[in-house]
Design a protein around this motif. Structure first.
Motif, PDB file in Angstrom:
ATOM      1  N   ASN A 138       0.819  -1.222   0.000  1.00  0.00           N
ATOM      2  CA  ASN A 138       0.000   0.000   0.000  1.00  0.00           C
ATOM      3  C   ASN A 138       0.852   1.270   0.000  1.00  0.00           C
ATOM      4  OD1 ASN A 138      -2.506  -1.388   0.054  1.00  0.00           O
ATOM      5  ND2 ASN A 138      -2.284  -1.707   2.271  1.00  0.00           N
ATOM      6  N   THR A 139       1.998   1.190  -0.652  1.00  0.00           N
ATOM      7  CA  THR A 139       2.870   2.373  -0.753  1.00  0.00           C
ATOM      8  C   THR A 139       2.936   2.898  -2.187  1.00  0.00           C
ATOM      9  OG1 THR A 139       4.796   0.912  -1.027  1.00  0.00           O
ATOM     10  CG2 THR A 139       4.294   1.694   1.205  1.00  0.00           C
ATOM     11  N   TRP A 140       2.020   2.388  -3.020  1.00  0.00           N
ATOM     12  CA  TRP A 140       2.006   2.825  -4.419  1.00  0.00           C
ATOM     13  C   TRP A 140       1.360   4.206  -4.505  1.00  0.00           C
ATOM     14  CZ3 TRP A 140       4.276   1.866  -8.799  1.00  0.00           C
ATOM     15  CH2 TRP A 140       3.715   2.295 -10.007  1.00  0.00           C
ATOM     16  N   GLY A 141       2.152   5.195  -4.764  1.00  0.00           N
ATOM     17  CA  GLY A 141       1.654   6.561  -4.851  1.00  0.00           C
ATOM     18  C   GLY A 141       2.703   7.455  -5.463  1.00  0.00           C
ATOM     19  N   ASP A 142       2.455   8.763  -5.385  1.00  0.00           N
ATOM     20  CA  ASP A 142       3.394   9.710  -6.000  1.00  0.00           C
ATOM     21  C   ASP A 142       4.790   9.589  -5.404  1.00  0.00           C
ATOM     22  OD1 ASP A 142       1.436  10.653  -7.648  1.00  0.00           O
ATOM     23  OD2 ASP A 142       0.905  12.358  -6.365  1.00  0.00           O
ATOM     24  N   LYS A 143       4.856   9.323  -4.090  1.00  0.00           N
ATOM     25  CA  LYS A 143       6.164   9.235  -3.446  1.00  0.00           C
ATOM     26  C   LYS A 143       6.985   8.087  -4.020  1.00  0.00           C
ATOM     27  CE  LYS A 143       8.424   8.819   1.057  1.00  0.00           C
ATOM     28  NZ  LYS A 143       8.227   8.670   2.522  1.00  0.00           N
ATOM     29  N   ALA A 144       6.361   6.911  -4.132  1.00  0.00           N
ATOM     30  CA  ALA A 144       7.077   5.747  -4.668  1.00  0.00           C
ATOM     31  C   ALA A 144       7.468   5.977  -6.126  1.00  0.00           C
ATOM     32  CB  ALA A 144       6.209   4.500  -4.539  1.00  0.00           C
ATOM     33  N   TRP A 197       2.888   7.637 -16.517  1.00  0.00           N
ATOM     34  CA  TRP A 197       1.789   8.482 -16.976  1.00  0.00           C
ATOM     35  C   TRP A 197       0.473   7.715 -16.834  1.00  0.00           C
ATOM     36  CZ3 TRP A 197       5.119   5.986 -20.233  1.00  0.00           C
ATOM     37  CH2 TRP A 197       4.561   5.117 -21.170  1.00  0.00           C
ATOM     38  N   LEU A 198      -0.593   8.487 -16.701  1.00  0.00           N
ATOM     39  CA  LEU A 198      -1.929   7.909 -16.569  1.00  0.00           C
ATOM     40  C   LEU A 198      -2.560   7.738 -17.938  1.00  0.00           C
ATOM     41  CD1 LEU A 198      -3.612   9.677 -13.510  1.00  0.00           C
ATOM     42  CD2 LEU A 198      -3.320   7.217 -13.825  1.00  0.00           C
ATOM     43  N   GLN A 241       0.780   3.824 -16.515  1.00  0.00           N
ATOM     44  CA  GLN A 241       1.676   3.181 -17.470  1.00  0.00           C
ATOM     45  C   GLN A 241       3.092   3.705 -17.243  1.00  0.00           C
ATOM     46  OE1 GLN A 241       0.594   0.759 -19.625  1.00  0.00           O
ATOM     47  NE2 GLN A 241      -1.352   1.008 -18.524  1.00  0.00           N
ATOM     48  N   PHE A 242       4.073   2.947 -17.721  1.00  0.00           N
ATOM     49  CA  PHE A 242       5.454   3.384 -17.535  1.00  0.00           C
ATOM     50  C   PHE A 242       6.291   3.013 -18.756  1.00  0.00           C
ATOM     51  CE2 PHE A 242       4.666  -0.596 -15.293  1.00  0.00           C
ATOM     52  CZ  PHE A 242       5.584  -1.459 -15.884  1.00  0.00           C
ATOM     53  N   THR A 243       7.445   3.633 -18.850  1.00  0.00           N
ATOM     54  CA  THR A 243       8.336   3.450 -19.997  1.00  0.00           C
ATOM     55  C   THR A 243       8.779   1.999 -20.111  1.00  0.00           C
ATOM     56  OG1 THR A 243       9.159   5.695 -19.673  1.00  0.00           O
ATOM     57  CG2 THR A 243      10.466   4.247 -21.087  1.00  0.00           C
ATOM     58  N   SER A 244       8.704   1.473 -21.332  1.00  0.00           N
ATOM     59  CA  SER A 244       9.205   0.121 -21.593  1.00  0.00           C
ATOM     60  C   SER A 244      10.716   0.194 -21.799  1.00  0.00           C
ATOM     61  CB  SER A 244       8.526  -0.454 -22.838  1.00  0.00           C
ATOM     62  OG  SER A 244       9.019  -1.738 -23.120  1.00  0.00           O
ATOM     63  N   LEU A 245      11.441  -0.514 -20.980  1.00  0.00           N
ATOM     64  CA  LEU A 245      12.902  -0.439 -21.019  1.00  0.00           C
ATOM     65  C   LEU A 245      13.472  -1.291 -22.145  1.00  0.00           C
ATOM     66  CD1 LEU A 245      13.694  -0.710 -17.198  1.00  0.00           C
ATOM     67  CD2 LEU A 245      13.560   1.357 -18.593  1.00  0.00           C
ATOM     68  N   MET A 246      14.519  -0.776 -22.793  1.00  0.00           N
ATOM     69  CA  MET A 246      15.224  -1.521 -23.826  1.00  0.00           C
ATOM     70  C   MET A 246      16.337  -2.353 -23.185  1.00  0.00           C
ATOM     71  SD  MET A 246      13.412  -0.618 -26.308  1.00  0.00           S
ATOM     72  CE  MET A 246      14.285  -1.308 -27.710  1.00  0.00           C
ATOM     73  N   GLY A 247      17.009  -3.150 -24.019  1.00  0.00           N
ATOM     74  CA  GLY A 247      17.971  -4.130 -23.523  1.00  0.00           C
ATOM     75  C   GLY A 247      19.041  -3.573 -22.606  1.00  0.00           C
ATOM     76  N   GLN A 248      19.778  -2.545 -23.063  1.00  0.00           N
ATOM     77  CA  GLN A 248      20.872  -2.010 -22.265  1.00  0.00           C
ATOM     78  C   GLN A 248      20.357  -1.351 -20.997  1.00  0.00           C
ATOM     79  OE1 GLN A 248      24.169  -2.519 -22.778  1.00  0.00           O
ATOM     80  NE2 GLN A 248      24.373  -1.584 -20.762  1.00  0.00           N
TER      81      GLN A 248
END
Length: 432
Positions: free
Chosen positions: A376-382, A400-401, A409-416
């Motif tokens: 229950n720590t999922w928020g702006d701080k985390a 981003w919402l 949603q969040f950035t999809s990370l590439m290999g490196q």
């Protein structure tokens, strides 16, 4: 007699302009020869190779004397190699050649490329394979474009329904002398380790193609360089067992022959061939004739089920054998077809390390986010902690919402970037 009046340069035809430039160059050459006789020793042999000048802001570069054919051929071939490695198109090179007169003209480069192609086609001919069930252009829309070169896309669209193949034996015979010269292969211990690989790629928005390659594992220092992966088969379409079974027929026959008889090179040396297979999981299980990776019985090497994969009390080992699969593939759950590369022992089938790492990283990162939510720590701080930590390790990352949703949603990370996160992300800042 009245002296002839010279026309202004701009009033001359193109031929007239070139003739005037040549006349100037010829006069300069004559002056150079006269001066050289007076100023140089007989043994010095001064040579004027070229003259460069402008007339009305139009540049002229004129080569003098006879051209050294061998030197020019070597230079042009080196240019072809540089263009291929740097993926420089004809128009791009033509522009470069206009800027730098020391570069061979584009027509020379194109002519030499055709000559090289003809030479290679004689040594390693390319054959066409008809696909019985070609992929329609409109069957799929590629979500991610891997190749967007217009010329390549056009070529692939025109070749729908046909595949190309080259003989792996011909390629090996061509490569062996250079590998021996580089001491990658040893003629006193004639043994070659071959790795077969394959994968699909998106060409433009609507065309896919599949490429089968091989590499020589003996060449450890250059194994990961693209030019050391040699294409044996290429076809427009998708990774599908039925299509691969048709396209790979000739390669399969050759690999069986290499496994059983070895390879005799052009000097009569007999080489023992050891075969390996490596690809991403999807392509690997297709070639093994198995169900998809998310099926209940998914493992190529043992009989573990989905429900058992988290049970560490089992001592899972390679319990299947290629001979048993070929004799009756139905004895193993999850196998639905005969394996394509039945000449390669099952212990030599290895999933690609990069794809494994990428998938494992995805799972681990999802578990991190799930753990934050469970506390229950999922928020702006985390989220801010994650963003700041990503900045610290040099990875671009954002949350981003979704529009009209509460899902982040969040950035999809590439290999490196995934590797950097695995190595340097400080989880203590999220879970103190």
């Amino acid at each position: 007699r009245r002296a002839a009046t010279l026309k202004p340069f701009d009033n001359l035809t193109l031929t007239g302009q070139n003739n005037r430039a040549k006349k100037i160059a010829k006069s300069v050459h004559a002056i150079f020869d006269q001066t050289a006789i007076k100023s140089c020793h007989l043994e010095d042999k001064p040579i004027l190779k070229s003259i460069e000048f402008d007339i009305k802001d139009q540049p002229f570069h004129i080569s003098m004397g006879e051209e050294n054919v061998e030197d020019m051929k070597h230079k042009v071939r080196a240019t072809v190699q540089a263009c291929d490695r740097g993926q420089i198109a004809r128009d791009g090179y033509r522009t470069l050649a206009l800027v730098n007169h020391n570069l061979p003209r584009e027509w020379r480069v194109s002519s030499e490329r055709k000559e090289i192609t003809c030479e290679i086609n004689k040594l390693i001919p390319i054959s066409l394979v008809n696909l019985t069930s070609p992929l329609s252009n409109n069957d799929y829309i590629n979500s991610e474009v891997h190749i967007d070169d217009a010329e390549i896309i056009d070529n692939m669209q025109q070749s729908i329904g046909k595949g190309g193949r080259r003989s792996i034996i011909d390629i090996l015979k061509y490569l062996i002398p250079n590998l021996v010269k580089r001491e990658v292969l040893c003629m006193t211990h004639p043994e070659i380790y071959l790795r077969i690989s394959g994968d699909g790629r998106n060409v433009g928005k609507k065309v896919k193609h599949v490429m089968i390659t091989f590499s020589i594992l003996n060449d450890k220092n250059k194994l990961h360089q693209p030019e050391n992966h040699y294409t044996t088969t290429l076809y427009p379409g998708i990774e599908k067992y039925e299509i691969l079974n048709i396209v790979l027929e000739h390669l399969i026959v050759e690999l069986r022959k290499l496994k059983e008889e070895g390879l005799e090179d052009n000097h009569g040396v007999k080489w023992k061939i050891n075969l390996y297979f490596s690809s991403d999981w999807k392509f690997l299980v297709i070639c093994l004739g198995m169900n998809a990776a998310n099926s209940k019985y998914f493992c190529p090497w043992c009989e573990v089920s989905k429900e058992q994969q988290g049970d560490f009390s089992y001592n899972w080992t390679i319990s299947k054998t290629m001979d048993q699969i070929c004799e009756n593939y139905k004895i193993y759950k999850g196998h639905i077809q005969l394996p394509l590369f039945d000449m390669i022992p099952l212990q030599n089938w290895v999933p690609d390390e990069l794809h494994m790492m990428l998938r494992i990283t995805d799972v681990l990162w999802r578990l991190v986010l799930d753990e934050i939510r469970s506390r229950n720590t999922w928020g702006d701080k985390a989220r801010n902690v994650i963003i700041e930590e990503m900045k610290r390790i040099g990875v671009k990352f954002h949350f981003w919402l979704e529009v009209g949703s509460t899902n982040w949603q969040f950035t999809s990370l590439m290999g490196q970037d995934k590797l950097t996160v695995l190595q340097h992300f400080d989880l203590n800042k999220l879970f103190p």
